[in-house]
Write a protein that holds these residues in place. Structure first.
Motif, PDB file in Angstrom:
ATOM      1  N   SER A  84      -3.527   8.267  -3.055  1.00  0.00           N
ATOM      2  CA  SER A  84      -2.959   7.282  -4.182  1.00  0.00           C
ATOM      3  C   SER A  84      -1.953   7.153  -4.680  1.00  0.00           C
ATOM      4  CB  SER A  84      -3.687   6.795  -5.227  1.00  0.00           C
ATOM      5  OG  SER A  84      -5.296   6.275  -3.407  1.00  0.00           O
TER       6      SER A  84
ATOM      7  N   SER B 241       0.581  -1.025   0.089  1.00  0.00           N
ATOM      8  CA  SER B 241       0.124   0.072  -0.303  1.00  0.00           C
ATOM      9  C   SER B 241       1.072   1.598  -0.168  1.00  0.00           C
ATOM     10  CB  SER B 241      -1.167  -0.143   1.339  1.00  0.00           C
ATOM     11  OG  SER B 241       0.138  -0.408   2.990  1.00  0.00           O
TER      12      SER B 241
ATOM     13  N   CYS C 256      -5.635   5.782   5.599  1.00  0.00           N
ATOM     14  CA  CYS C 256      -6.194   6.297   4.246  1.00  0.00           C
ATOM     15  C   CYS C 256      -7.131   7.221   4.308  1.00  0.00           C
ATOM     16  CB  CYS C 256      -6.622   4.859   3.757  1.00  0.00           C
ATOM     17  SG  CYS C 256      -8.317   4.972   2.939  1.00  0.00           S
TER      18      CYS C 256
ATOM     19  N   ASP D 148     -13.003   4.659  -9.746  1.00  0.00           N
ATOM     20  CA  ASP D 148     -12.180   4.533  -8.455  1.00  0.00           C
ATOM     21  C   ASP D 148     -12.839   4.423  -6.929  1.00  0.00           C
ATOM     22  OD1 ASP D 148     -13.570   7.992  -8.131  1.00  0.00           O
ATOM     23  OD2 ASP D 148     -12.607   7.768  -9.764  1.00  0.00           O
TER      24      ASP D 148
ATOM     25  N   ASN E 203      -4.051   1.149  -6.817  1.00  0.00           N
ATOM     26  CA  ASN E 203      -3.909   2.050  -6.977  1.00  0.00           C
ATOM     27  C   ASN E 203      -5.615   2.870  -6.761  1.00  0.00           C
ATOM     28  OD1 ASN E 203      -4.670   5.144  -7.699  1.00  0.00           O
ATOM     29  ND2 ASN E 203      -2.740   5.279  -7.926  1.00  0.00           N
TER      30      ASN E 203
ATOM     31  N   SER F 195       1.074   7.750  -2.557  1.00  0.00           N
ATOM     32  CA  SER F 195       1.585   5.951  -1.826  1.00  0.00           C
ATOM     33  C   SER F 195       2.288   5.500  -3.226  1.00  0.00           C
ATOM     34  CB  SER F 195       0.489   5.114  -1.938  1.00  0.00           C
ATOM     35  OG  SER F 195      -0.400   5.484  -0.606  1.00  0.00           O
ATOM     36  N   GLU F 196       1.674   5.418  -4.406  1.00  0.00           N
ATOM     37  CA  GLU F 196       2.101   4.656  -5.740  1.00  0.00           C
ATOM     38  C   GLU F 196       3.607   4.972  -5.778  1.00  0.00           C
ATOM     39  OE1 GLU F 196       1.681   3.914 -10.332  1.00  0.00           O
ATOM     40  OE2 GLU F 196      -0.055   4.877  -9.511  1.00  0.00           O
TER      41      GLU F 196
ATOM     42  N   TYR G 258      -4.751  -0.386 -11.163  1.00  0.00           N
ATOM     43  CA  TYR G 258      -5.428   1.160 -11.561  1.00  0.00           C
ATOM     44  C   TYR G 258      -6.871   0.656 -10.813  1.00  0.00           C
ATOM     45  CZ  TYR G 258      -1.250   3.271 -12.413  1.00  0.00           C
ATOM     46  OH  TYR G 258       0.409   3.683 -12.779  1.00  0.00           O
TER      47      TYR G 258
END
Length: 306
Positions: free
Chosen positions: A88, A56, A222, A117, A81, A91-92, A110
């Protein structure tokens, strides 16, 4: 002043539940040995397995990947993602940088390209964001692992996570979930084996390992996790642990040893391939495909009750 239990250096980390003082070097070794102990005790995987670590960008999953790399396991990463704005994106970025650092592959899925999303889904349906997010992550983890030929999926759930889930399931006596509360979910019926190698280490221990290993991780939670019941359960367990070190580990392991075997006899869920995507489900169509159908119907202007 406490000295390291392994050498004469100053002990910079003290583990009250183990009555153990360690220096930086020996703490890192201790943490990795705890991960190895979980792997071997629960027969999670071997050096021959191809492991896909669900990352994550946070301390636990990147720390787990780092420990597996140090221990000599064949482990690549998977980042899903979720499309949650800057969270996000950052994080990526952290996950990719870490993969480059240790010279391992990072596969990226994704959610927006496959379904939608999380922020948009949150607006379109009544289920809590964490609930639909968890369903989608489990679905795409399993689908991706099978597609890419990985035999094991490893997640960064630590002891605190497991205790919080266990407490919630015990308070509601949710037998179906208690049956599945185990560090290993075996492969079969369309599922890849799923394991939790951090189940014997606490969140604090995991954070310390990531920090001392020089791992650059996302520190923020998150944004949709705010108010989750699991956070309340973690706070309750933390208070008990503070007053009685070792309670969390004892609570979890004694459930595994003494209680779960009684529930395990009730495992009789029949799974079928989803008629749309082929993934395992208890019905004719899996929850992800049903969600896709509702979203398509909504786009077409039909009234749907999400």
């Amino acid at each position: 002043m406490r000295r390291c239990a392994k050498c004469s250096d100053k002990g910079t980390i003290y583990l009250p539940e183990h009555r153990l003082s360690l220096c930086k070097t020996h703490y890192l070794e201790w943490f990795e040995s705890r991960v190895e102990k979980a792997i071997k005790s629960f027969r999670m995987f071997s050096k021959e397995d191809n492991i896909l670590v669900a990352v994550s960008g946070g301390k636990d999953s990147l720390g787990l990947w780092h420990a597996l790399w140090k221990l000599g396991y064949k482990a690549d990463g998977l980042y899903i993602n979720l499309g949650i704005g800057e969270y996000s994106e950052l994080s990526e970025k952290k996950a990719k940088a870490f993969a480059d650092k240790i010279g391992k592959k990072l596969h990226v899925v994704y959610l927006k390209e496959n379904i939608m999303d999380i922020p948009t889904l949150k607006e379109l349906q009544s289920r809590p964001a964490c609930s639909v997010c968890g369903t989608l992550k489990r679905y795409y983890m399993n689908l991706t692992a099978k597609k890419l030929g990985y035999s094991v999926i490893a997640t960064g759930h630590n002891l605190d996570d497991e205790c919080a889930v266990l407490m919630g399931n015990v308070l509601s006596w949710n037998i179906d979930y208690l049956v599945r509360q185990y560090p290993v979910l075996e492969e079969g019926n369309g599922f890849v084996r799923k394991v939790k190698p951090l189940c014997l280490v606490s969140e604090k221990q995991s954070a310390m390992y990531a920090f001392l290993s020089g791992i650059d991780f996302v520190e923020d939670e998150c944004p949709y996790a705010v108010g989750a019941s699991s956070i309340s359960y973690k706070l309750i367990m933390a208070k008990i642990e503070e007053e009685s070190p070792g309670t969390k580990l004892r609570f979890y392991l004694e459930f595994i040893r003494k209680v779960r075997p009684m529930f395990a006899l009730k495992q009789n869920v029949k799974l079928n391939p989803c008629q749309v995507c082929g993934e395992p489900t208890t019905g004719d169509v899996c929850s992800v495909c049903r969600l896709k159908m509702r979203l398509e119907a909504s786009k077409a202007g039909m009234k749907q009750n999400f």
